[in-house]
Design a protein around this motif. Sequence first.
Motif, PDB file in Angstrom:
ATOM      1  N   LEU A 111       0.589  -1.430   0.254  1.00  0.00           N
ATOM      2  CA  LEU A 111      -0.454  -0.596   0.068  1.00  0.00           C
ATOM      3  C   LEU A 111       0.712   1.623  -0.469  1.00  0.00           C
ATOM      4  O   LEU A 111       1.954   0.913   0.515  1.00  0.00           O
ATOM      5  N   THR A 112      -0.147   1.993   0.220  1.00  0.00           N
ATOM      6  CA  THR A 112       1.262   3.830  -0.385  1.00  0.00           C
ATOM      7  C   THR A 112       0.805   4.606   1.347  1.00  0.00           C
ATOM      8  O   THR A 112      -0.982   4.365   0.546  1.00  0.00           O
ATOM      9  N   GLY A 113       1.261   5.118   2.039  1.00  0.00           N
ATOM     10  CA  GLY A 113       1.052   5.489   2.957  1.00  0.00           C
ATOM     11  C   GLY A 113       2.266   5.974   3.529  1.00  0.00           C
ATOM     12  O   GLY A 113       3.261   6.250   3.109  1.00  0.00           O
ATOM     13  N   VAL A 114       2.101   6.940   5.786  1.00  0.00           N
ATOM     14  CA  VAL A 114       3.159   6.604   6.321  1.00  0.00           C
ATOM     15  C   VAL A 114       3.272   5.066   6.308  1.00  0.00           C
ATOM     16  O   VAL A 114       4.088   5.259   8.051  1.00  0.00           O
ATOM     17  N   GLY A 115       2.740   4.372   7.119  1.00  0.00           N
ATOM     18  CA  GLY A 115       3.019   3.089   7.295  1.00  0.00           C
ATOM     19  C   GLY A 115       2.753   2.926   8.893  1.00  0.00           C
ATOM     20  O   GLY A 115       3.262   2.712   9.702  1.00  0.00           O
ATOM     21  N   LEU A 116       1.263   3.442   9.632  1.00  0.00           N
ATOM     22  CA  LEU A 116       1.060   3.123  11.153  1.00  0.00           C
ATOM     23  C   LEU A 116      -0.006   2.581  11.215  1.00  0.00           C
ATOM     24  O   LEU A 116      -1.180   2.184   9.917  1.00  0.00           O
ATOM     25  N   GLN A 117       0.181   1.700  11.967  1.00  0.00           N
ATOM     26  CA  GLN A 117      -1.025   0.693  12.539  1.00  0.00           C
ATOM     27  C   GLN A 117      -1.415   1.180  14.088  1.00  0.00           C
ATOM     28  O   GLN A 117      -0.568   1.583  14.504  1.00  0.00           O
ATOM     29  N   ILE A 118      -3.273   1.805  13.696  1.00  0.00           N
ATOM     30  CA  ILE A 118      -3.675   2.495  15.175  1.00  0.00           C
ATOM     31  C   ILE A 118      -4.659   1.830  15.530  1.00  0.00           C
ATOM     32  O   ILE A 118      -5.048   0.472  15.098  1.00  0.00           O
ATOM     33  N   THR A 119      -5.015   2.646  16.528  1.00  0.00           N
ATOM     34  CA  THR A 119      -6.003   1.988  17.112  1.00  0.00           C
ATOM     35  C   THR A 119      -6.952   3.332  17.463  1.00  0.00           C
ATOM     36  O   THR A 119      -6.806   4.264  18.348  1.00  0.00           O
ATOM     37  N   SER A 167      -7.546   6.843   6.311  1.00  0.00           N
ATOM     38  CA  SER A 167      -7.960   7.700   4.735  1.00  0.00           C
ATOM     39  C   SER A 167      -6.677   8.711   5.108  1.00  0.00           C
ATOM     40  O   SER A 167      -6.048   9.357   3.872  1.00  0.00           O
ATOM     41  N   GLN A 168      -7.230   9.523   5.887  1.00  0.00           N
ATOM     42  CA  GLN A 168      -6.214  10.840   6.002  1.00  0.00           C
ATOM     43  C   GLN A 168      -4.765  10.749   5.730  1.00  0.00           C
ATOM     44  O   GLN A 168      -3.548  11.876   5.426  1.00  0.00           O
ATOM     45  N   MET A 169      -4.134   8.854   6.306  1.00  0.00           N
ATOM     46  CA  MET A 169      -2.401   9.445   5.814  1.00  0.00           C
ATOM     47  C   MET A 169      -2.581   9.010   4.877  1.00  0.00           C
ATOM     48  O   MET A 169      -1.187   8.889   4.392  1.00  0.00           O
ATOM     49  N   ARG A 170      -3.395   8.177   4.055  1.00  0.00           N
ATOM     50  CA  ARG A 170      -2.726   7.104   2.995  1.00  0.00           C
ATOM     51  C   ARG A 170      -2.682   8.660   1.893  1.00  0.00           C
ATOM     52  O   ARG A 170      -3.904   9.561   2.053  1.00  0.00           O
ATOM     53  N   GLY A 171      -2.139   7.787   0.830  1.00  0.00           N
ATOM     54  CA  GLY A 171      -2.198   9.122  -0.557  1.00  0.00           C
ATOM     55  C   GLY A 171      -1.123   8.948  -1.227  1.00  0.00           C
ATOM     56  O   GLY A 171      -0.449   7.908  -1.620  1.00  0.00           O
ATOM     57  N   PRO A 172      -1.427   9.475  -2.313  1.00  0.00           N
ATOM     58  CA  PRO A 172       0.462   9.571  -3.347  1.00  0.00           C
ATOM     59  C   PRO A 172       1.617   9.153  -3.074  1.00  0.00           C
ATOM     60  O   PRO A 172       2.253   9.789  -1.665  1.00  0.00           O
ATOM     61  N   ILE A 173       2.707   8.540  -3.472  1.00  0.00           N
ATOM     62  CA  ILE A 173       3.744   8.093  -3.389  1.00  0.00           C
ATOM     63  C   ILE A 173       4.063   9.242  -2.999  1.00  0.00           C
ATOM     64  O   ILE A 173       4.709  10.644  -4.207  1.00  0.00           O
ATOM     65  N   GLY A 174       5.255  10.141  -2.168  1.00  0.00           N
ATOM     66  CA  GLY A 174       5.810  11.433  -2.871  1.00  0.00           C
ATOM     67  C   GLY A 174       5.098  13.158  -1.922  1.00  0.00           C
ATOM     68  O   GLY A 174       5.717  13.694  -2.070  1.00  0.00           O
ATOM     69  N   SER A 175       3.901  12.577  -1.726  1.00  0.00           N
ATOM     70  CA  SER A 175       3.367  13.758  -0.725  1.00  0.00           C
ATOM     71  C   SER A 175       2.937  13.225   0.514  1.00  0.00           C
ATOM     72  O   SER A 175       3.872  12.684   1.226  1.00  0.00           O
ATOM     73  N   VAL A 193       6.835  12.175   4.370  1.00  0.00           N
ATOM     74  CA  VAL A 193       6.447  11.487   3.076  1.00  0.00           C
ATOM     75  C   VAL A 193       5.991  10.382   2.942  1.00  0.00           C
ATOM     76  O   VAL A 193       6.745   9.366   3.300  1.00  0.00           O
ATOM     77  N   ARG A 194       4.518  10.157   2.481  1.00  0.00           N
ATOM     78  CA  ARG A 194       3.900   9.308   2.089  1.00  0.00           C
ATOM     79  C   ARG A 194       5.512   8.086   0.814  1.00  0.00           C
ATOM     80  O   ARG A 194       5.493   8.802   0.118  1.00  0.00           O
ATOM     81  N   ASP A 195       4.813   7.068   0.675  1.00  0.00           N
ATOM     82  CA  ASP A 195       5.729   6.496   0.503  1.00  0.00           C
ATOM     83  C   ASP A 195       5.032   4.495   0.054  1.00  0.00           C
ATOM     84  O   ASP A 195       3.650   4.873   0.694  1.00  0.00           O
TER      85      ASP A 195
END
Length: 411
Positions: A111-119, A167-175, A193-195
Amino acid sequence: MRNSFLKSLLGLLLVLVLWLGLQPSTALAVSSEQRFVSEVWRIVSRAYLDETFNHQNWWLTRQRFLKQPMPDRAAAYQAAQEMLASLEDPYTRLLQPDQYRSLQTSTSGELTGVGLQITRDAEQKFLKVIAPIEGSPAAKADVQPRDRILAINGISTDTFTLDEAASQMRGPIGSQVNLRIGREEREFDITLVRDRITLNPVYADLRIQPDGKRIGYLRLSQFNANAADEIREAILLLEEQNAAGYILDLRNNPGGLLQAGIEITRLWLDQGTIVYTVNRQGILDSITAHGPALTDDPLVVLVNQGTASASEILAGALKDNGRAVLIGDVTFGKGLIQSLFDLSDGSGLAVTVAKYETPNHSDINKLGIQPNYKVPLEPIAREQVATAADTQYQAAIDILCASNTVLAEAP
C-alpha cells in the motif's frame, strides 16, 4: 342478530384484506439506504461478542437510525457508523468500499501511505499508535508504540474513526502529511512523506557468536498472507545452516491475520493448545498444534508494547507451553477477535465476534502478556536494532549462549 354478526365479521375481513394488500407497496417504500443500514444491523445482531450490545436495546437502536433522513449512500454510511459507535468498540466498524479494498491489500500485498497501525483508546477516546510498519516513513521518523495522534494535517482527530484517520494518512507517493504527536507529557509535529509500503513481513539471518554458537535471528513485522510461508522457509534455511537456537523478534508487530498467527505457532510446537476462543454464548473452543515442529532448538521471543493481537497469540502460546522465553516489555493487550463481512455494495464490516485466552486461560485484553524477563530498552537508531546496542536482543543472546536448558527454568 346472526346476519348482523356475519356482516361485522365480513367487514373486519375486508379491512384485513385491504390492509394486507397495502403491504407490498409499503415494503417498496423502504429505500436502498435503509436496507443497507438494516444489513449492517443484522450482521452485528447475529455475530457481535457482547450480547447486551453495550447495555442497549439493539432493536430500538435500529429503529432510531432507520428514522433518520438518508437521501444518499453517504448518509447511510454516516447512520451505520453512528449506530456502530454506540457499541463503543473501536474494532467493530464499517469499511467503505475504498477502505475495504485498502484493508484487503494491507494483508496481502502493498500500500501507499506512512505505515502506521493505529487504534482508538476506548476509555480516553484518542487515536493511539499500535506500531509503525518496519521500514515505513513512520518507522524512519521514530514514531513509537502508544504515541497519541492528536491531529492530521492540522485537523483534530477527536472525532475521526480509525478508517477516517487511516484514509487521511494514505495518499500518493511523494506527498506529505503532518502529524501532531503526543508522547508522555509533550506534544510535537512531524512531517512524513508518503511512500510505497512493501509488506515483506520476515527478515532472517544467522548470527555466529564469539563462542561459535550459531543463532538464527527472525524478525516478523506483520501477520499477512505471506508470513507463515516465509517464516517456514526461513526456519528451514537456518536449520540447514545448523542454527542451535533462535530469536523471534515480535517487537512492534501489530498483528494481522489470525490464521497466519496460528500457522506460525504450529511451526514451533509439536503439540499443545495454541489459543482458546470464547464467543458470545461463553462457549469455549480451542485451537491446537498437531506437529511436528520444524525445530526443537531453544527459542527466545522479543516483545514490547507494540506487540499486539496475533503477535500476542503467538507469544502467549509459546510462553504458556514452555516452548520459549519472552524478553522485553509488557505487550499491547488486544485480546479481541474480529471477522470481516462483505456488504452488498462492496463495503465491509469488521465485527468483534470473540475474545481469546492464552493456553493458561489468561485474558490479556487491555492487560497484555508479561515477559519472563522484563528488560528495558533505551531509544536506539533503526540500524542498531538487533545489535549489541539493543539491550533486549543482547539479553536474548546471553540466555541462549548460557544454557540449552534455560527454557525449563524460566519464571
